[in-house]
Design a protein around this motif. Structure first.
Motif, short mmCIF file in Angstrom:
data_model
loop_
_atom_site.label_atom_id
_atom_site.label_comp_id
_atom_site.label_asym_id
_atom_site.label_seq_id
_atom_site.Cartn_x
_atom_site.Cartn_y
_atom_site.Cartn_z
N GLY A 124 0.80 -1.22 0.00
CA GLY A 124 0.00 0.00 0.00
C GLY A 124 0.82 1.25 0.00
N TRP A 125 0.08 2.35 -0.17
CA TRP A 125 0.69 3.68 -0.18
C TRP A 125 -0.42 4.71 -0.17
CZ3 TRP A 125 5.38 5.05 0.93
CH2 TRP A 125 5.82 6.33 0.63
N ALA A 126 -0.17 5.82 0.46
CA ALA A 126 -1.07 6.98 0.45
C ALA A 126 -2.50 6.64 0.91
CB ALA A 126 -1.09 7.63 -0.93
N GLY A 127 -2.61 5.80 1.92
CA GLY A 127 -3.92 5.48 2.49
C GLY A 127 -4.62 4.28 1.90
N ARG A 128 -4.13 3.76 0.76
CA ARG A 128 -4.76 2.60 0.11
C ARG A 128 -3.91 1.36 0.36
NH1 ARG A 128 -6.70 3.72 -5.80
NH2 ARG A 128 -7.89 1.90 -5.17
N SER B 30 -6.41 4.74 11.47
CA SER B 30 -4.98 4.58 11.66
C SER B 30 -4.66 3.09 11.65
CB SER B 30 -4.56 5.19 13.00
OG SER B 30 -3.19 5.01 13.21
N ALA B 31 -3.58 2.75 10.99
CA ALA B 31 -3.12 1.36 10.94
C ALA B 31 -1.62 1.36 11.22
CB ALA B 31 -3.41 0.75 9.58
N ARG B 32 -1.10 0.17 11.44
CA ARG B 32 0.34 0.03 11.61
C ARG B 32 0.85 -1.03 10.64
NH1 ARG B 32 2.82 2.65 15.66
NH2 ARG B 32 1.47 3.61 17.20
N VAL B 33 1.91 -0.68 9.94
CA VAL B 33 2.57 -1.59 9.01
C VAL B 33 4.01 -1.74 9.50
CG1 VAL B 33 3.28 -1.98 6.64
CG2 VAL B 33 1.09 -0.86 7.11
N CYS B 34 4.38 -2.94 9.86
CA CYS B 34 5.71 -3.21 10.43
C CYS B 34 6.01 -2.26 11.57
CB CYS B 34 6.77 -3.13 9.33
SG CYS B 34 6.58 -4.39 8.07
N GLY B 35 4.98 -1.94 12.37
CA GLY B 35 5.15 -1.08 13.53
C GLY B 35 5.03 0.40 13.26
N LEU B 36 5.01 0.82 12.00
CA LEU B 36 4.91 2.24 11.65
C LEU B 36 3.47 2.62 11.42
CD1 LEU B 36 7.90 2.44 9.15
CD2 LEU B 36 7.88 3.10 11.57
N ARG B 37 3.07 3.79 11.94
CA ARG B 37 1.69 4.25 11.78
C ARG B 37 1.48 4.76 10.36
NH1 ARG B 37 -1.98 6.79 16.05
NH2 ARG B 37 -0.42 5.74 17.29
N VAL B 38 0.37 4.33 9.75
CA VAL B 38 0.00 4.78 8.41
C VAL B 38 -1.48 5.17 8.40
CG1 VAL B 38 1.73 3.35 7.23
CG2 VAL B 38 -0.57 2.44 7.61
N ARG B 39 -1.84 5.98 7.44
CA ARG B 39 -3.22 6.41 7.25
C ARG B 39 -3.94 5.34 6.41
NH1 ARG B 39 -4.67 10.51 3.19
NH2 ARG B 39 -6.85 10.97 3.54
N LEU B 40 -5.22 5.13 6.70
CA LEU B 40 -5.99 4.10 6.01
C LEU B 40 -7.31 4.69 5.53
CD1 LEU B 40 -6.21 1.07 5.31
CD2 LEU B 40 -7.19 0.73 7.59
N THR B 41 -7.47 4.81 4.20
CA THR B 41 -8.71 5.32 3.63
C THR B 41 -9.40 4.30 2.74
OG1 THR B 41 -7.52 6.28 1.75
CG2 THR B 41 -7.89 7.71 3.64
N ASP B 42 -8.65 3.33 2.25
CA ASP B 42 -9.17 2.31 1.35
C ASP B 42 -8.45 1.01 1.68
OD1 ASP B 42 -10.75 1.95 -1.36
OD2 ASP B 42 -8.86 0.88 -1.59
N LEU B 43 -9.21 -0.06 1.91
CA LEU B 43 -8.61 -1.31 2.32
C LEU B 43 -9.19 -2.46 1.51
CD1 LEU B 43 -6.82 -2.92 4.33
CD2 LEU B 43 -8.82 -3.00 5.84
N ALA B 44 -8.33 -3.26 0.93
CA ALA B 44 -8.73 -4.50 0.26
C ALA B 44 -8.17 -5.65 1.08
CB ALA B 44 -8.20 -4.55 -1.16
N VAL B 45 -9.03 -6.61 1.42
CA VAL B 45 -8.61 -7.76 2.22
C VAL B 45 -9.20 -9.04 1.61
CG1 VAL B 45 -8.38 -6.51 4.40
CG2 VAL B 45 -10.56 -7.51 3.81
N SER B 46 -8.50 -10.14 1.81
CA SER B 46 -9.06 -11.43 1.41
C SER B 46 -9.78 -12.01 2.62
CB SER B 46 -7.96 -12.38 0.91
OG SER B 46 -6.96 -12.57 1.88
N LEU B 47 -11.00 -12.45 2.40
CA LEU B 47 -11.83 -12.99 3.47
C LEU B 47 -12.30 -14.39 3.13
CD1 LEU B 47 -14.10 -9.85 4.02
CD2 LEU B 47 -12.12 -10.53 5.38
N GLU B 48 -12.49 -15.20 4.13
CA GLU B 48 -13.02 -16.55 3.91
C GLU B 48 -14.50 -16.49 3.56
OE1 GLU B 48 -12.11 -19.07 7.21
OE2 GLU B 48 -9.95 -18.86 6.92
N GLN B 49 -15.22 -15.49 4.09
CA GLN B 49 -16.65 -15.36 3.82
C GLN B 49 -16.97 -13.92 3.41
OE1 GLN B 49 -18.17 -16.75 7.60
NE2 GLN B 49 -18.32 -18.83 6.81
N PRO B 50 -16.54 -13.52 2.21
CA PRO B 50 -16.72 -12.13 1.79
C PRO B 50 -18.18 -11.71 1.66
CG PRO B 50 -15.97 -13.47 -0.05
CD PRO B 50 -15.88 -14.32 1.18
#
Length: 92
Positions: free
Chosen positions: A35-39, A59-79
């Motif tokens: 990701g980058w720039a909130g996505r 707010s999210a953390r990636v490898c311990g660093l705080r990042v902004r989160l505006t758009d998130l794509a995730v893989s789910l078992e039951q989407p």
């Protein structure tokens, strides 16, 4: 909702902030956290990928660093069940 795959990514997102949940139609060529720039893309599978818009940036953390989160794509078992839960919350 808590998103937390092993070690690399962690986010706590209020359910009221999750909007516009839809199945991703884009081809997924890799696994992991990207990701980058909130996505951000957080997945361990090419199946069941949903993309959601976060209305109030979270707010999210990636490898311990705080990042902004505006758009998130995730893989789910039951989407589809996830989408139904969000739709029920939003009402008619």
């Amino acid at each position: 909702m808590t998103v937390s795959p092993p070690a690399a990514f962690r986010a706590r997102i209020p359910r009221t902030s999750v909007h516009d949940v839809r199945r991703s139609r884009l081809p997924v060529l890799s696994w992991g956290v990207h990701g980058w720039a909130g996505r951000w893309l957080v997945k361990g599978s090419c199946r069941g990928v949903v993309r959601m818009t976060i209305q109030a940036p979270a707010s999210a953390r990636v490898c311990g660093l705080r990042v902004r989160l505006t758009d998130l794509a995730v893989s789910l078992e039951q989407p589809d069940q996830f989408r139904m839960l969000v739709d029920e919350r939003e009402g008619p």
